[in-house]
Design a protein around this motif. Sequence first.
Motif: not given
Length: 94
Positions: A17-21, A49-54, A88-92
């Motif tokens: 939902k939130n990331h591209i790997y 890569k965060d889908k909602n930012s750079d 999977k624990s990565v949060r931006f």
Amino acid sequence: MSSSVEYDGDYEKTEDKNHIYQHAKTMYEVGGREREGASCCLFLFRLVKDKNSDKALSLTYQHNCTDFTNICNLDSKEIKEHFWKIVKSVRFDE
């Protein structure tokens, strides 16, 4: 990301939902011959890569086996699952 571990291959791409790997793995032996100081290495690496930012984060996981008197399974499911939990624990931050 590839240059830090001298990887020259393809990457698999997955997303949630939130990331591209983008992820890959490589294994190799360094040092002397087996039972004479050689060391097997497994490198797992991912770009998150965060889908909602750079924003993006590159992670490299290295697992070594230096005891050739025992069987060392570098390509084990447990190693991959452990690294995936870290990824999977990565949060931006927003």
